[in-house]
Design a protein around this motif. Structure first.
Motif, PDB file in Angstrom:
ATOM      1  N   SER A 118      43.260  50.867  37.018  1.00  0.00           N
ATOM      2  CA  SER A 118      42.934  51.062  38.446  1.00  0.00           C
ATOM      3  C   SER A 118      42.840  52.551  38.768  1.00  0.00           C
ATOM      4  O   SER A 118      41.883  53.001  39.393  1.00  0.00           O
ATOM      5  N   LEU A 158      38.930  52.347  38.258  1.00  0.00           N
ATOM      6  CA  LEU A 158      38.438  51.640  39.447  1.00  0.00           C
ATOM      7  C   LEU A 158      38.540  52.465  40.731  1.00  0.00           C
ATOM      8  O   LEU A 158      37.730  52.299  41.641  1.00  0.00           O
ATOM      9  N   PRO A 210      33.134  55.032  38.931  1.00  0.00           N
ATOM     10  CA  PRO A 210      33.941  54.215  38.007  1.00  0.00           C
ATOM     11  C   PRO A 210      33.315  54.037  36.623  1.00  0.00           C
ATOM     12  O   PRO A 210      34.040  53.997  35.630  1.00  0.00           O
ATOM     13  N   ASP A 219      25.483  47.695  40.795  1.00  0.00           N
ATOM     14  CA  ASP A 219      26.898  47.644  41.122  1.00  0.00           C
ATOM     15  C   ASP A 219      27.673  48.293  39.968  1.00  0.00           C
ATOM     16  O   ASP A 219      27.766  47.739  38.875  1.00  0.00           O
ATOM     17  N   GLU A 220      28.209  49.481  40.248  1.00  0.00           N
ATOM     18  CA  GLU A 220      28.912  50.221  39.193  1.00  0.00           C
ATOM     19  C   GLU A 220      30.132  49.459  38.679  1.00  0.00           C
ATOM     20  O   GLU A 220      30.474  49.540  37.502  1.00  0.00           O
ATOM     21  N   TYR A 221      30.784  48.735  39.581  1.00  0.00           N
ATOM     22  CA  TYR A 221      31.988  48.009  39.192  1.00  0.00           C
ATOM     23  C   TYR A 221      31.653  46.899  38.187  1.00  0.00           C
ATOM     24  O   TYR A 221      32.426  46.619  37.280  1.00  0.00           O
ATOM     25  N   GLN A 222      30.477  46.292  38.395  1.00  0.00           N
ATOM     26  CA  GLN A 222      30.050  45.256  37.445  1.00  0.00           C
ATOM     27  C   GLN A 222      29.830  45.867  36.070  1.00  0.00           C
ATOM     28  O   GLN A 222      30.127  45.244  35.047  1.00  0.00           O
ATOM     29  N   GLU A 232      33.119  46.251  34.467  1.00  0.00           N
ATOM     30  CA  GLU A 232      33.580  44.961  33.927  1.00  0.00           C
ATOM     31  C   GLU A 232      32.840  44.641  32.634  1.00  0.00           C
ATOM     32  O   GLU A 232      33.401  44.059  31.709  1.00  0.00           O
ATOM     33  N   ASN A 237      38.555  38.596  35.974  1.00  0.00           N
ATOM     34  CA  ASN A 237      37.835  39.838  35.674  1.00  0.00           C
ATOM     35  C   ASN A 237      38.234  40.301  34.290  1.00  0.00           C
ATOM     36  O   ASN A 237      39.344  40.060  33.846  1.00  0.00           O
ATOM     37  N   LYS A 270      35.981  41.090  46.443  1.00  0.00           N
ATOM     38  CA  LYS A 270      35.533  42.298  45.751  1.00  0.00           C
ATOM     39  C   LYS A 270      36.626  43.373  45.808  1.00  0.00           C
ATOM     40  O   LYS A 270      36.863  44.072  44.826  1.00  0.00           O
ATOM     41  N   TYR A 311      38.187  44.996  42.502  1.00  0.00           N
ATOM     42  CA  TYR A 311      38.115  46.410  42.172  1.00  0.00           C
ATOM     43  C   TYR A 311      39.375  47.154  42.589  1.00  0.00           C
ATOM     44  O   TYR A 311      39.356  48.352  42.880  1.00  0.00           O
ATOM     45  N   ALA A 362      39.918  49.627  45.657  1.00  0.00           N
ATOM     46  CA  ALA A 362      39.289  50.953  45.569  1.00  0.00           C
ATOM     47  C   ALA A 362      38.923  51.429  46.971  1.00  0.00           C
ATOM     48  O   ALA A 362      38.462  50.637  47.808  1.00  0.00           O
TER      49      ALA A 362
END
Lengths: 401, 231
Positions: free
Chosen positions: A159, A163, A168, A231-234, A237, A320, B151, B155, B158
Motif C-alpha cells: 500500500s 498503491l 502506482p 486504469d493504472e491500478y489495474q 494488479e 485482488n 475501488k 486500492y 489511496a
C-alpha cells in the motif's frame, strides 16, 4: 513386513487426502484472483508439493517420528509399531471426519495428538518430550500469528510503496522486483539448507543472495516492459497477478515440505523398527518414503484438486492480486520457517492467520471471522480427541502384534 | 467426500470469503435507490399531466420492498461475523440513511396518489421538475460514491480515490444549496396562491415539495457519513 506395507498404504491414502484437502491453501487465492487457471493451479501444485515433500520434508518428519515420544523409553519394537500404526490410523480417521464434515481440523494437530496419545498409554506421561511438545503447541499459536503479522506488514508495504503513490504503476515496477527477490532468496536459502544439507553460513547466504538479486534483475527488466493502461491500478494488479504465480508455487512447496510428515512420520517410525529390529535406532528416513508421501499428495491434488479448486474459485469473493500475493507470501514464509525448525504447523491455520492479517490492514472487502471461533474450538478438541483415538487403537492393535 | 455447499476442509475458504459482501449489497441497495429516484421524474410528469399514477406508485413500493430485503441481508451478514474495513456501526448507520432515502421517494409516490392538486401553473410545474432533476442528480452522485467504495478498498484507500469521493460529496453539497434556493422560490409561489387555491391543496403541495427537499438534505448527510468513514 506386512504391517509396513499396510502402514505404507494408509500413509499413501492419507497423503492423498492431505493433497486434496489442502490444495486450496496454496492455490485458492491465486485462482480466486484469476492469476492462474484451475488446470494450471492443479499442475503447479502437484509438482511443487512433491518437490517440497521430497527435498524439504525430512526435518518435520523426523519430529513426528521421534520428537514427540521418546523412542529410548520404548523397550519392545512391537509397542513402537503398534503405537505409530495407531497414531497413523487415528489421524487418518480425523482427516476423514474433518473432510466429511468440512471442519477446519488440522491433520498436523491430529498426528501430533495421535503420537502423544499412544506414548502416554504405552509408556506413561514421562514418555512425551514435553519440551518439544510445548514448542510444537506454541508454534500452532505462533504460526497463524506470524502469518498474520507478516501479511499485515507485506500488504501495508505494498500500500505504502505502490498503491498510495502518485504513479502506482511506476512504483510497482520498482517495488515488485524487490519482493520477488526476497521470495527467491528465502526459497534458495531453504533449498541449500534442507535439500543440499548445507549449514546456513556465509556460502548459502551468498548464493541465495545472488539468486535473489538475479531474480530481482530479471523481474525488473520484465516488469519494465509492462505498458500503462487506462486504469493504472489495474496495471499494478496485472503485475501482481504474475508475481502471485511465484508465491503460489512457494506455498505449494512449503506445504509439501511441512505436511508430508503427517502421513509419513509414523510410517517412518514403523520403517525404522521393522528394518533395524530395534526401537530408537538412528536409522534415517529413506528418500523414497518422502517420495511416496510427495507422490500421494501430488496424486491427491491431481485427482481431486480440480474439483476442490473449481468449487472454491466459484464460491469466494474475487480477490485482488495484491492481497493474494500478501497472503501467499506470508503463509509460505511462515510454514517454510516452521519446516526449517522441524515444527509441524497447520498450513490451513496459517493461511487463516494471513487472511486475517490482510483484513486487519483494511485490505479485504469482506471476511467472515466466524471461522476463527471454529478453529479455536478445533485447537482445543483435536489433540485430545486424536490422542484418545490413538490410545484406544493402540490397546486394540497391541494384541495383534 | 463432497457435500453440497462445502468442499472438504477447504470449505473454510468459502466461508471466509463470502461470495456476497456487505459492500456489494450496499451498492445493490444504492442501485435500487437510484432506480427509484429515476422513476420519480416520469411519475411527477404523469401527475402534472393528470394521468393515473397508481401503477407507478405500486412499482416503486415493490422496489422499496426489494431494497428492504437487501437491507435485512446486510444486517444478517454483519450479525454473522462478516467484517469489512469499516466499523459495523458505520455501515449500519449508512444503510439506515440510504434506506430512508428510498422510503422518502416511496412517500412522495404514495402522497401524490392521494390527492390531485388543482391550479398548478407551468411556472411552478417547471420549478418542481427542476427540483426533481436536482434531487435525482444528488442521488446519482451518492450512488457513484458508494459504487467507488469497492475501488477505494481495492486500492487500499489511496488518496487519489478518496479525493474523487470528496469531490462527489462537494457536488452533492452544491446541489443541496441549489435545492434550498429552489425551495424558497417554490415556497414563495405557494404562499402567493393562498387566496386563489384550496388551502388543503397548498398544504399538500408544500408537504410533497418538502419531502423532495429533505431527500437532498439527507443525501448530503448520507454522503458526509460515507466520506467520514472512508478515511
Amino acid at each position: 513386513m506386512t504391517i509396513l506395507i499396510i502402514a505404507a498404504v494408509i500413509g499413501f491414502v492419507m497423503s492423498m487426502a492431505i493433497g486434496a484437502n489442502d490444495v486450496a491453501n496454496s492455490m485458492a487465492t491465486a485462482v480466486g484472483a484469476k492469476a492462474i487457471t484451475i488446470k494450471q493451479a492443479v499442475i503447479i501444485a502437484a509438482l511443487l508439493e512433491f518437490t517440497g515433500a521430497f527435498f524439504f520434508g525430512k526435518m518435520v518428519t523426523e519430529t513426528i517420528r521421534k520428537g514427540i515420544v521418546d523412542p529410548s523409553l520404548i523397550k519392545e519394537p512391537k509397542i513402537m509399531i503398534a503405537g505409530a500404526f495407531a497414531a497413523l490410523v487415528a489421524a487418518a480417521i480425523w482427516v476423514f471426519v474433518s473432510t466429511f464434515f468440512a471442519l477446519p481440523i488440522s491433520t498436523t494437530h491430529s498426528i501430533v495428538g495421535g503420537m502423544a496419545g499412544f506414548g502416554i498409554v504405552a509408556v506413561g506421561w514421562h514418555a512425551i518430550n514435553w519440551g518439544k511438545m510445548l514448542f510444537i503447541v506454541s508454534s500452532w499459536f505462533l504460526s497463524p500469528l506470524l502469518g498474520g503479522i507478516l501479511a499485515y506488514l507485506v500488504f501495508r508495504f505494498i500500500s505504502w510503496a505502490i498503491l498510495h503513490r502518485e504513479f502506482p504503476l511506476n512504483a510497482a515496477k520498482k517495488a515488485g522486483p524487490f519482493l520477488i527477490g526476497i521470495t527467491v532468496f528465502i526459497v534458495m536459502l531453504m533449498f541449500f539448507s534442507k535439500a543440499l544439507h548445507m549449514d546456513i553460513n556465509s556460502k548459502p547466504l551468498l548464493w541465495s543472495s545472488l539468486f535473489g538479486l538475479a531474480a530481482t534483475a530479471v523481474s525488473f527488466f520484465v516488469l519494465k516492459r509492462v505498458k500503462p493502461r487506462n486504469d493504472e491500478y489495474q496495471a499494478v494488479e496485472g503485475i501482481f497477478r504474475r508475481m502471485q504465480v511465484v508465491t503460489s508455487c512457494y506455498v505449494s512447496l512449503s506445504h509439501g515440505a511441512n505436511d508430508v510428515a503427517n502421513a509419513i512420520g509414523p510410517l517412518a517410525a514403523i520403517y525404522a523398527v521393522v528394518t533395524t529390529g530395534v526401537v530408537g535406532a538412528q536409522a534415517g528416513i529413506p528418500k523414497y518414503l518422502l517420495g511416496l508421501g510427495g507422490l500421494g499428495i501430488a496424486l491427491g491434488v491431481a485427482i481431486l484438486g480440480y474439483r476442490v479448486m473449481q468449487t472454491v474459485g466459484d464460491n469466494i469473493t474475487e480477490l485482488n492480486n495484491t492481497r493474494g500475493f500478501s497472503i501467499d507470501f506470508s503463509t509460505a514464509t511462515t510454514v517454510f520457517l516452521a519446516s526449517v525448525f522441524g515444527l509441524p504447523v497447520s498450513s490451513s491455520h496459517t493461511v487463516v492467520g494471513s487472511i486475517v492479517g490482510v483484513g486487519m490492514a483494511r485490505g479485504l472487502e469482506a471476511i467472515n471471522l466466524d471461522i476463527i471461533k471454529k478453529i479455536a474450538i478445533s485447537w482445543l478438541l483435536t489433540v485430545p480427541l486424536a490422542a484418545g483415538t490413538a490410545a484406544l487403537l493402540f490397546k486394540l492393535f497391541i494384541g495383534w502384534f | 467426500m463432497y457435500r453440497e455447499g462445502g468442499v472438504m476442509k477447504s470449505a473454510f475458504f468459502i466461508r471466509m470469503f463470502p461470495k456476497e459482501t456487505p459492500i456489494q449489497l450496499l451498492i445493490e441497495h444504492a442501485a435500487v435507490l437510484e432506480e427509484i429516484s429515476r422513476l420519480i421524474k416520469p411519475l411527477m410528469e404523469a401527475y402534472f399531466n393528470n394521468e393515473d399514477i397508481h401503477e407507478r406508485m405500486k412499482f416503486i413500493s415493490k422496489r422499496e420492498s426489494d431494497a428492504d430485503e437487501i437491507k435485512f441481508q446486510i444486517r444478517r451478514m454483519l450479525s454473522q461475523s462478516v467484517r469489512t474495513p469499516f466499523a459495523v456501526k458505520d455501515i449500519l448507520d449508512y444503510l439506515h440513511l440510504q434506506d430512508s432515502l428510498i422510503d422518502r421517494f416511496e412517500d412522495v409516490a404514495k402522497k401524490l396518489s392521494l390527492n390531485k392538486v388543482e391550479g398548478l401553473d407551468d411556472y411552478i410545474k417547471d420549478k418542481v421538475m427542476e427540483l426533481v432533476d436536482q434531487v435525482v442528480q444528488s442521488i446519482d452522485y451518492l450512488e457513484d460514491m458508494i459504487r467507488e467504495v469497492r475501488k477505494v478498498i481495492s486500492y487500499s484507500f489511496a488518496s487519489k480515490l478518496l479525493k474523487k469521493e470528496a469531490n462527489n460529496y462537494v457536488k452533492i453539497e452544491d446541489i443541496e444549496n441549489r435545492v434550498d434556493d429552489l425551495s424558497i422560490e417554490i415556497g414563495k409561489w405557494i404562499y402567493s396562491k393562498k387566496k386563489e387555491m384550496n388551502p388543503l391543496d397548498l398544504i399538500f403541495f408544500r408537504e410533497t415539495v418538502l419531502i423532495l427537499v429533505h431527500i437532498t438534505d439527507r443525501a448530503e448527510n448520507t454522503a458526509e457519513l460515507l466520506k467520514a468513514f472512508l478515511k
